[in-house]
Scaffold this active site. Structure first.
Site, short mmCIF file in Angstrom:
data_model
loop_
_atom_site.label_atom_id
_atom_site.label_comp_id
_atom_site.label_asym_id
_atom_site.label_seq_id
_atom_site.Cartn_x
_atom_site.Cartn_y
_atom_site.Cartn_z
N GLU A 43 36.28 15.52 48.27
CA GLU A 43 35.65 16.39 47.25
C GLU A 43 34.45 17.14 47.83
O GLU A 43 34.21 18.30 47.49
CB GLU A 43 35.26 15.53 46.04
N GLU A 102 41.71 7.54 44.11
CA GLU A 102 41.06 7.12 42.86
C GLU A 102 41.98 6.41 41.87
O GLU A 102 41.62 5.38 41.31
CB GLU A 102 40.38 8.31 42.16
#
Ligand code: COA
Length: 236
Positions: free
Chosen positions: A115, A135
């Site tokens: 990210e 995740e």
């Protein structure tokens, strides 16, 4: 050069270098790193002498192996752990930096690490880089912008595949899908990022910032409004 706890900040020839500096834990992103990143990005934004930024990771194994799982696991709940990370809008700040940002990626680039990379404008990968979004396997969703920035970068289908499966993709696949711009040997990684930065620094800086603004803001608006934005910027 300033050495903080989790980051190293250096500035040379109008290029700012930000190094993720927790190599013993594969540069895992913790609250300390979040706070220092916030501090450094704020300083960069206001520093007219910084004309380009290069992000990189310390150590040989990883750019960043994602959120620090020990912090995550010691929080009273995943929700609280997540809330703590929202206390500062690092990602909004990242995306609002007016200078071009290049990231040099090697080894593991996972979760928050990916990210961070997706908040940068140009991604250069070494041949050993591995990318993934783990995740869902931890019962959470990416929340550092990943669901948005990944899909906007590689398209919906590839983003869903990476998010649903958590599969690590290699540098060659990352380049093919547009996740990274270029793949280079590990020993050429920083030199490649540096040579792009030096080219950017040689240009008129007002024009460079306008290009970034036109592309970043333009992607969020319809084409006709984007063309109008470009016309307005061209007249400044
Ligand atoms: N948070 C905290 N510590 C981490 C970490 C993370 N996200 N990722 C790695 N580390 C630590 C390991 O615990 C280990 O510490 P130790 O030497 O004290 O045991 C050290 O970094 C080296 O990692 P290790 O797992 O031994 O390396 P590896 O080459 O065998 O495996 C990975 C590398 C990236 C596959 C593995 O570390 C991993 O799966 N990490 C977690 C990735 C993740 O789920 N991130 C969260 C995303 S939201």
């Amino acid at each position: 050069m300033s050495t903080l706890d989790a980051l190293i900040y250096e500035k040379q020839d109008s290029i700012a270098y930000v190094t993720l500096n927790r190599p013993k834990v594969l540069n895992a992103y913790n609250i300390q790193m979040r706070d220092e990143l916030y501090q450094i990005l704020s300083a960069i934004k206001d520093d007219l002498d910084v004309m380009c930024v290069i992000f990189k990771g310390q150590g040989e194994k990883a750019f960043c192996a994602g959120a620090d799982l020990t912090e995550f696991l010691t929080a009273p709940s995943p929700t609280i752990a997540r809330r703590v990370r929202f206390e500062r809008d690092v990602w909004g700040l990242f995306l609002s930096v007016p200078q071009p940002i290049i990231v040099a990626l090697h080894g593991y680039v996972l979760g928050d690490g990916l990210e961070i990379a997706l908040c940068c404008d140009i991604r250069i990968a070494s041949e050993n880089a591995k990318f993934g979004m783990p995740e869902l396997g931890l019962g959470i969703i990416p929340a550092a912008g990943g669901t948005q920035t990944l899909a906007r970068t590689v398209g919906k289908a590839k983003a869903f595949e990476m998010l649903y499966t958590g599969r690590h993709i290699n540098a060659e696949e990352a380049c093919r899908t547009g996740l990274v711009n270029r793949v280079v040997p590990r020993d050429r990684l920083l030199a490649t990022a540096d040579s792009i930065a030096r080219r950017i620094v040689s240009y008129d800086q007002k024009a460079v910032r306008m290009v970034k603004e036109a592309v970043v803001r333009g992607l969020d608006i319809p084409l006709t409004a984007g063309l109008e934005l470009e016309r307005r910027l061209a007249k400044v």
